[in-house]
Design an enzyme around this catalytic site. Structure first.
Site, PDB file in Angstrom:
ATOM      1  N   ASN A 110      51.254  20.883 -33.751  1.00 50.33           N
ATOM      2  CA  ASN A 110      50.730  22.225 -34.005  1.00 50.33           C
ATOM      3  C   ASN A 110      49.209  22.226 -34.138  1.00 50.33           C
ATOM      4  O   ASN A 110      48.509  22.990 -33.458  1.00 50.33           O
ATOM      5  CB  ASN A 110      51.349  22.805 -35.287  1.00 50.33           C
ATOM      6  CG  ASN A 110      52.862  22.937 -35.181  1.00 50.33           C
ATOM      7  OD1 ASN A 110      53.443  22.579 -34.168  1.00 50.33           O
ATOM      8  ND2 ASN A 110      53.493  23.446 -36.222  1.00 50.33           N
ATOM      9  N   THR A 155      27.984  61.950 -10.856  1.00 54.80           N
ATOM     10  CA  THR A 155      28.957  62.044 -11.943  1.00 54.80           C
ATOM     11  C   THR A 155      30.195  62.638 -11.300  1.00 54.80           C
ATOM     12  O   THR A 155      30.078  63.422 -10.351  1.00 54.80           O
ATOM     13  CB  THR A 155      28.491  62.935 -13.108  1.00 54.80           C
ATOM     14  OG1 THR A 155      28.284  64.260 -12.624  1.00 54.80           O
ATOM     15  CG2 THR A 155      27.216  62.420 -13.738  1.00 54.80           C
ATOM     16  N   HIS A 156      31.368  62.264 -11.798  1.00 52.42           N
ATOM     17  CA  HIS A 156      32.621  62.675 -11.139  1.00 52.42           C
ATOM     18  C   HIS A 156      32.578  62.249  -9.674  1.00 52.42           C
ATOM     19  O   HIS A 156      33.238  62.834  -8.845  1.00 52.42           O
ATOM     20  CB  HIS A 156      32.835  64.190 -11.195  1.00 52.42           C
ATOM     21  CG  HIS A 156      32.774  64.785 -12.560  1.00 52.42           C
ATOM     22  ND1 HIS A 156      33.893  65.042 -13.320  1.00 52.42           N
ATOM     23  CD2 HIS A 156      31.708  65.152 -13.336  1.00 52.42           C
ATOM     24  CE1 HIS A 156      33.524  65.570 -14.495  1.00 52.42           C
ATOM     25  NE2 HIS A 156      32.204  65.643 -14.519  1.00 52.42           N
ATOM     26  N   SER A 278      41.666  41.121   9.456  1.00 59.77           N
ATOM     27  CA  SER A 278      43.035  41.599   9.465  1.00 59.77           C
ATOM     28  C   SER A 278      43.828  40.812  10.495  1.00 59.77           C
ATOM     29  O   SER A 278      43.286  40.377  11.513  1.00 59.77           O
ATOM     30  CB  SER A 278      43.046  43.083   9.823  1.00 59.77           C
ATOM     31  OG  SER A 278      44.257  43.460  10.423  1.00 59.77           O
ATOM     32  N   LYS A 284      38.275  44.438  12.003  1.00 57.87           N
ATOM     33  CA  LYS A 284      38.100  44.592  10.561  1.00 57.87           C
ATOM     34  C   LYS A 284      37.176  43.567   9.902  1.00 57.87           C
ATOM     35  O   LYS A 284      37.188  42.394  10.228  1.00 57.87           O
ATOM     36  CB  LYS A 284      39.470  44.547   9.862  1.00 57.87           C
ATOM     37  CG  LYS A 284      40.395  45.670  10.206  1.00 57.87           C
ATOM     38  CD  LYS A 284      39.853  47.061   9.885  1.00 57.87           C
ATOM     39  CE  LYS A 284      39.634  47.298   8.434  1.00 57.87           C
ATOM     40  NZ  LYS A 284      40.803  47.719   7.693  1.00 57.87           N
ATOM     41  N   ASN A 286      36.656  43.273   5.929  1.00 55.64           N
ATOM     42  CA  ASN A 286      37.106  43.922   4.697  1.00 55.64           C
ATOM     43  C   ASN A 286      36.516  43.261   3.455  1.00 55.64           C
ATOM     44  O   ASN A 286      36.365  42.047   3.411  1.00 55.64           O
ATOM     45  CB  ASN A 286      38.625  43.883   4.619  1.00 55.64           C
ATOM     46  CG  ASN A 286      39.283  44.691   5.729  1.00 55.64           C
ATOM     47  OD1 ASN A 286      38.815  45.760   6.070  1.00 55.64           O
ATOM     48  ND2 ASN A 286      40.332  44.131   6.299  1.00 55.64           N
ATOM     49  N   GLU A 291      38.029  43.870  -3.837  1.00 53.06           N
ATOM     50  CA  GLU A 291      39.338  44.410  -4.213  1.00 53.06           C
ATOM     51  C   GLU A 291      40.045  43.456  -5.172  1.00 53.06           C
ATOM     52  O   GLU A 291      40.725  43.872  -6.111  1.00 53.06           O
ATOM     53  CB  GLU A 291      40.195  44.631  -2.967  1.00 53.06           C
ATOM     54  CG  GLU A 291      39.597  45.681  -2.033  1.00 53.06           C
ATOM     55  CD  GLU A 291      40.256  45.674  -0.661  1.00 53.06           C
ATOM     56  OE1 GLU A 291      41.104  46.538  -0.425  1.00 53.06           O
ATOM     57  OE2 GLU A 291      39.908  44.796   0.182  1.00 53.06           O
ATOM     58  N   TYR A 318      54.351  27.946 -37.857  1.00 51.25           N
ATOM     59  CA  TYR A 318      54.428  27.796 -36.410  1.00 51.25           C
ATOM     60  C   TYR A 318      55.746  28.348 -35.874  1.00 51.25           C
ATOM     61  O   TYR A 318      56.801  28.151 -36.471  1.00 51.25           O
ATOM     62  CB  TYR A 318      54.330  26.310 -36.023  1.00 51.25           C
ATOM     63  CG  TYR A 318      54.512  26.094 -34.550  1.00 51.25           C
ATOM     64  CD1 TYR A 318      53.457  26.289 -33.659  1.00 51.25           C
ATOM     65  CD2 TYR A 318      55.750  25.734 -34.025  1.00 51.25           C
ATOM     66  CE1 TYR A 318      53.630  26.121 -32.293  1.00 51.25           C
ATOM     67  CE2 TYR A 318      55.933  25.568 -32.667  1.00 51.25           C
ATOM     68  CZ  TYR A 318      54.872  25.770 -31.801  1.00 51.25           C
ATOM     69  OH  TYR A 318      55.059  25.616 -30.455  1.00 51.25           O
ATOM     70  N   GLN A 323      53.809  28.752 -27.625  1.00 53.05           N
ATOM     71  CA  GLN A 323      53.630  28.009 -26.370  1.00 53.05           C
ATOM     72  C   GLN A 323      53.381  28.957 -25.195  1.00 53.05           C
ATOM     73  O   GLN A 323      52.631  28.656 -24.279  1.00 53.05           O
ATOM     74  CB  GLN A 323      54.880  27.179 -26.107  1.00 53.05           C
ATOM     75  CG  GLN A 323      54.838  26.471 -24.749  1.00 53.05           C
ATOM     76  CD  GLN A 323      56.170  25.802 -24.426  1.00 53.05           C
ATOM     77  OE1 GLN A 323      56.944  25.539 -25.311  1.00 53.05           O
ATOM     78  NE2 GLN A 323      56.397  25.521 -23.168  1.00 53.05           N
ATOM     79  N   LYS A 326      49.886  29.919 -23.762  1.00 48.40           N
ATOM     80  CA  LYS A 326      48.950  28.966 -23.152  1.00 48.40           C
ATOM     81  C   LYS A 326      48.607  29.294 -21.697  1.00 48.40           C
ATOM     82  O   LYS A 326      47.429  29.333 -21.319  1.00 48.40           O
ATOM     83  CB  LYS A 326      49.535  27.555 -23.243  1.00 48.40           C
ATOM     84  CG  LYS A 326      48.489  26.471 -23.084  1.00 48.40           C
ATOM     85  CD  LYS A 326      49.138  25.123 -22.830  1.00 48.40           C
ATOM     86  CE  LYS A 326      49.622  24.478 -24.120  1.00 48.40           C
ATOM     87  NZ  LYS A 326      50.340  23.205 -23.850  1.00 48.40           N
TER      88      LYS A 326
END
Lengths: 455, 455, 455, 455
Positions: A110, A155-156, A278, A284, A286, A291, A318, A323, A326
């Site tokens: 532990n 904005t927006h 792609s 493409k 990308n 992303e 404990y 575990q 982890k």
């Protein structure tokens, strides 16, 4: 070889697979840390008379050998070993006999695993802070290079007011510096030595916990032995939360870059070597990496939540549930650091297209400036606002650069005050250096060579 | 009265209901903070010549009146007002005319709401830290009162090793003090003045942002105006995460108390006036409040997650999504503070049943002590472990108090070192006092009277 | 070998590591599914004249070989291959030349990976449903074996009313059957063929999507090609949510077993071979697996959340973010299935200790029964409740078995109506069989041999 | 008036505030449902001889009066009442005396609140399904109206292949229909009567659970009384998960609309009355509602997570934690339904700008079409891909409409097969009608008038 707790019966095979899980794989990241902690523990056991000097030296050599094997990828942890702690003790017993059988005196897995995670976490936080500062520096460099390049402010996501590439880039940099407040808090929480807490209740031996803490370069002993055990998972969650805040900032930056490198905006451009293609569409290029940064911010959040969910409502002492924290912790750290480094590469190679940025300005973006001109002429703000609102299309285009220069108060596009974050960045660079200066020499003194704790 | 941005057309009613949401209710918590921030803003506008001295005085009086109305529950925010900011401006315009129409000069609701949330968050953190320290103090008092009372120590909830009520109670106290590291980080992040960032891009007026920060007792101006706007939601999430860690600690303490007050354990007892009954079962005395603390820890976690999920992948500049973080923030704060206070009450009234605690000891709980006796006699630990493991039932019962006293290293049951957390607690009390000393006199000077910002 | 989209420039190495992530490891789980889908795709391309008969046969043989290699762990996917789809196409091109270069005609990796995940998900749901039904059956068997064994019924974990082991065990079984409603919904959503949707927008080729769906034994073509692409991640999230509900039920059962196998209760016992030990405490027998089930329920929840967080607010068409959902999906499936199997083992080996269960009864547990006796004698319920409440300690102990037999309405301890869930279990067994009957013969006909899609 | 369980001592005031929480406010949504369930319970109690015919009639009248009061907003639930169940019983006792004291015979608040939530949930699912179908229908109408209008198809948000407004709009519609698979599963799980399970362990009275289920129009009795209690929270979480999937679809549609209504795209336009303005920038027309839909998808996810987190690891039998699921459930339902209705309004008023859509096409968008032309001429796909990739800029612009018409396989832009979802939509309309037909007449027969259960 047997598990540390094995005593004449076997676990059902399905149960064994279920309980061991991926620990034998994950623990490869913790072997060096566990060996270092064991070196300190052995030194302390020698001091209080549990180990002879020669036993201690043998253990020191054995542990150093394990580190060298691990660095070459040659220290095996097999599923039947359960974890690195067992593999290391088994190795020491096989190699050293009696001395090996003594290494676990006065400790439990532990407190042992907590110690290893602390050493790992501390090394990670140093690397992570450095990487974040490198990225922030890249952003401030970018801001300086394009300080007065006009950029439509939104904005927006709609056109709002004139802005600049400088303001935009420096904003992300300042946010990252703020995010590091949490990394500092995580470092502070992590900087406490749990060893000696054993299974949560201490042991009837005169352990010198202060010595172990000193050898491992911790600022303090984590006092109450039960509290020390309860901090398993919690400290990790705080580190993950610190990573999460950085990831949230990166995901927003990535979102902007995904949008503003689109042909419809064209404000920025990514070099080809950072883009993927792609399998079906030959044309493409990308921004996959952006992303993925966006998505992985969600993953890191989920990992933090996972850890905290596991902790909630656990009874004291404990519990094996811990575990399961982890993998979440290790993965979140790795994802965070790699993401920061990838984004630094992006920022360093990002192209700026001034013409497209200029073309993004439309007359209505100056409506607020026009309103405040009326205010400067004495009209109450709300009246000026209503007057301009009646015929927003009548707002006349202005020169964007001039519009920027009129915003001269602190932090505005015409007065970015890049000296403010520069000072803060320097302070944080100094913090990193101080962390390293506190730790590296002591760890080298303990092991006799430099040990890599995060890679 | 109309919305601030209204200009001759009406929102669809369904859309209005959808967009306003509960803001008009939630904002009751922010009225005082918004008035204070407006007082500072007005003082600054007067200094730079936008307001005359008499306009500023009129605004100051108007804002003070709103605070007094709000304190009596008489300041109405109607759904058609959208939020407190509109209600306040509309009140000022109705009462003061021209001066009212000038208050919004050089600011946006974007920086205005951030400022109000900062003032609220700062006041909350002071209250919250105090309440957590009160609870920690109660736990240390409890630990001291029952320092050497034996209590079965558990891992996996199974009997493990001898422990004490002192160790158990002090552990929770030390954990709470550690949790407050995050509250400190949250305070630091929160302690920056966003006003002047306006809609994210500054304004063409010579705003004196440093003056506003000084009047509102912030340690610094949040420099980059875009970064200031991006911190909406993020600062709140950091505060909620700080509350969450405390809640996780409380939920674990609650879990222990739910178990250990059961008749099968009987270690502790809750007084009747803290328990609720059942509608059908006449005999019931249920620890509902502990169950609710446990559940509400999950709620606070979900609220933190909600805020961070909303932030992820937002494009730069203000986005309306941010409004959706407000309820989550306010509710998490209220839940956290109330939970801490309830738990303090529990700790202060908790009964200890020494006989039942003693009865919880069984001989096998001393197996590790026996193992380490063999070690003390020279046997390697792993051999001693195996020998004891072969006949665990042969472990002889020992006197629990004596067993505790043999654990004398730092933080062990026989040496709790309550001076360590006592020193830390004093430091954190001083931190609270320093926060208050930095803030309260300045806010009183600004308003002319003490303004309650969190209740 | 090169990536499918590679065309004369190289990705930065850091970017490559970041974008590929663990896909090359994870995809080992999808090789067989991808080969099956490619067989169906090739058959269709042959039918519409894109492939000659001999090209199709060559591809069929090549794909079969890959499956056999993969079954022996000998089909390598290297990081530079990015994923299994590339590794498979590269293998086919290397082995078959022209024919290999044609396999990707009319598809994209986007629809290809969805198809593979669907085949995988379908196979998983069959296995998972079977495992859950096996566990439910074990619980009903346990309930029948101990149907009238008295067990203290609890609310708020406190003693409430008399209950039985039969009621307790059958409850979990009925809940699992209810949980499978979601597995059925997930199966239905998953049972649609995405192939032919290509990169989201279809292709200018006369693809016969119905044929592909038929060969792969899907009930329907997923019609709109953009909607088909949008279902990536979503279907997986629904499957994970179905697993999550089962895990929540298991975690509650695990919580009960952790408590009720404690010495303080002793109602049930776990055999030694299901328990693990401690590295320091020789006497320990810990229910680690139950704790891990409890923790892994949190992990599965976090994985479901992760997937859904990634999906939220994605723009239309494929986005690389979706790749990040794969690990979460695969891990949640594996965790869920293993947990169910482990719990079946637990239930099958669980011991019942009637004496300890009987000893758990205390007089106050009969207070409600006494109240309802007064009601039977004509007293209004609320008056009877108050009368009993005044002296709960005066409640007389009753015979627990008799108390159970008095509860004879539907579903009560004295009338469990085990026929009701038995009928439902049979229906769900039939559903599994129907799923298999719909799928297995067609897939065998397609491949020429039985292909393992989930292991 | 007193709480149902009150018996001579008082809860501490702080504890009372903490435990009651907002229940007294939230429960306004459940008053009618609780009254209906009580009518059925009373009818059953009369049948088994617990109530006289006149007592039952009195209760029926009293409950009807409460419904009428509640419909006018005049039925008060005070904090000291704790919840609607207590308020209702107290009202009945005050009004009817003895009969009121009998209404709680054979039930607990545990099964009572589940029953009320089931009635509420069922009514909600009917409304929600109808609203989703209305929105899907609007989308299909929009798709039909603009079926062949070319729209740039995107992946990674970059230009990918030619698409159409028809494909785009119909995709969202088909996704919503798929999302309703989960609403169906939720309805099935919810359609079971928990009454008679009492506090989890049944009662020693000959309750006729089948009669109550029949009167309340449930398809079945939820058999095992403990399982019935365990379904509290779980059923709600399944309903919220069904709402969540719809919200995820809406958030993606909202994201597209936020982007594609930007001036830089201009594909679609929102009418002014759906947009909001800014307090500082007079020109702004912001799509606030779309941003709020995007954000509220995160809120609904968080609410589902909250409920499931609370359930995890609860021990068997009722636990007070469950109360904390109520607000999350009610809010998620309200948010989901309102969002769907708002999006229907958006779709019905959305403008299409064909010129801007056409202008979005650039030559490279035809690269895949060109590749597949080469394939049609006999070149292997991968070779054709590489040839086109070498000079993507050489791709010639084509007529977008012609390009669409070449994609004629199922579900492609040139063959949307709107008949497929139309058939599915009709089936789901029929499902709604069947639900209503099963329920409404029975509830009206029970109450004597139509009772509104969701509003």
């Amino acid at each position: 070889m047997s598990k540390l707790w094995q005593k004449g019966y076997s676990l059902d095979a399905l149960i064994e697979r279920f309980t061991v899980g991926d620990d034998y794989l994950l623990d490869r990241a913790l072997v060096n840390a566990d060996c270092l902690a064991s070196m300190a523990h052995a030194a302390m056991l020698a001091k209080i008379g549990i180990l002879t000097a020669s036993e201690r030296e043998a253990l020191q050599r054995g542990l150093a050998e394990i580190i060298r094997l691990a660095d070459r990828g040659e220290f095996a942890i097999r599923p039947e070993d359960e974890d690195c702690h067992t593999a290391i003790e088994n190795f020491l017993v096989a190699r050293l006999g009696e001395a090996g059988k003594k290494i676990h005196t006065g400790r439990s897995r532990n407190d042992q695993v907590i110690a290893a995670l602390r050493l790992f976490g501390r090394a990670f936080l140093v690397e992570f802070q450095q990487a974040v500062l490198d990225l922030a520096e890249a952003l401030f460099g970018f801001a300086r290079a394009h300080e007065q390049v006009p950029m439509p402010g939104r904005t927006h996501l709609q056109l709002a007011m004139p802005s600049s590439v400088g303001l935009w880039a420096a904003a992300w940099g300042e946010e990252l510096l703020e995010d590091l407040v949490l990394a500092g808090a995580a470092y502070e929480l992590n900087d406490a030595c749990p060893l000696g807490s054993a299974a949560s209740y201490g042991v009837p031996l005169p352990l010198d916990r202060e010595l172990v803490a000193e050898l491992l370069a911790f600022s303090r002993v984590q006092n109450n032995v039960l509290a020390a055990n309860h901090s398993r998972g919690r400290t990790e969650s705080v580190i993950v939360d610190a990573v999460e805040q950085v990831m949230l900032t990166l995901s927003r930056l990535a979102q902007d870059l995904i949008l503003f490198t689109l042909p419809e905006f064209g404000y920025f451009s990514l070099p080809q070597e950072l883009c993927a293609g792609s399998s079906i569409m030959p044309q493409k290029r990308n921004p996959d990496l952006l992303e993925l940064v966006r998505a992985r911010a969600a993953s890191v959040s989920a990992r933090g939540l996972q850890i905290k969910s596991i902790l909630r409502a656990l009874p004291s002492g404990y519990n094996r549930d811990l575990q399961e924290t982890k993998a979440a912790f290790l993965e979140a750290c790795a994802t965070g650091l790699l993401s920061v480094r990838v984004m630094e590469l992006v920022v360093r190679r990002l192209g700026v297209n001034e013409a497209r940025l200029a073309a993004g300005f439309r007359p209505e973006i100056f409506a607020t400036d026009r309103t405040l001109e009326l205010v400067a002429g004495g009209m109450p703000f709300r009246d000026a606002y209503r007057q301009v609102a009646e015929t927003p299309s009548a707002a006349e285009a202005q020169d964007p650069r001039e519009a920027l220069l009129k915003k001269r108060h602190t932090g505005a596009p015409g007065n970015l005050r890049l000296d403010v974050p520069a000072k803060r960045l320097a302070e944080l660079r100094a913090r990193t250096a101080a962390w390293q200066a506190q730790v590296s020499p002591k760890l080298k003194a303990l092991a006799g060579f430099d040990v890599v704790l995060y890679r």
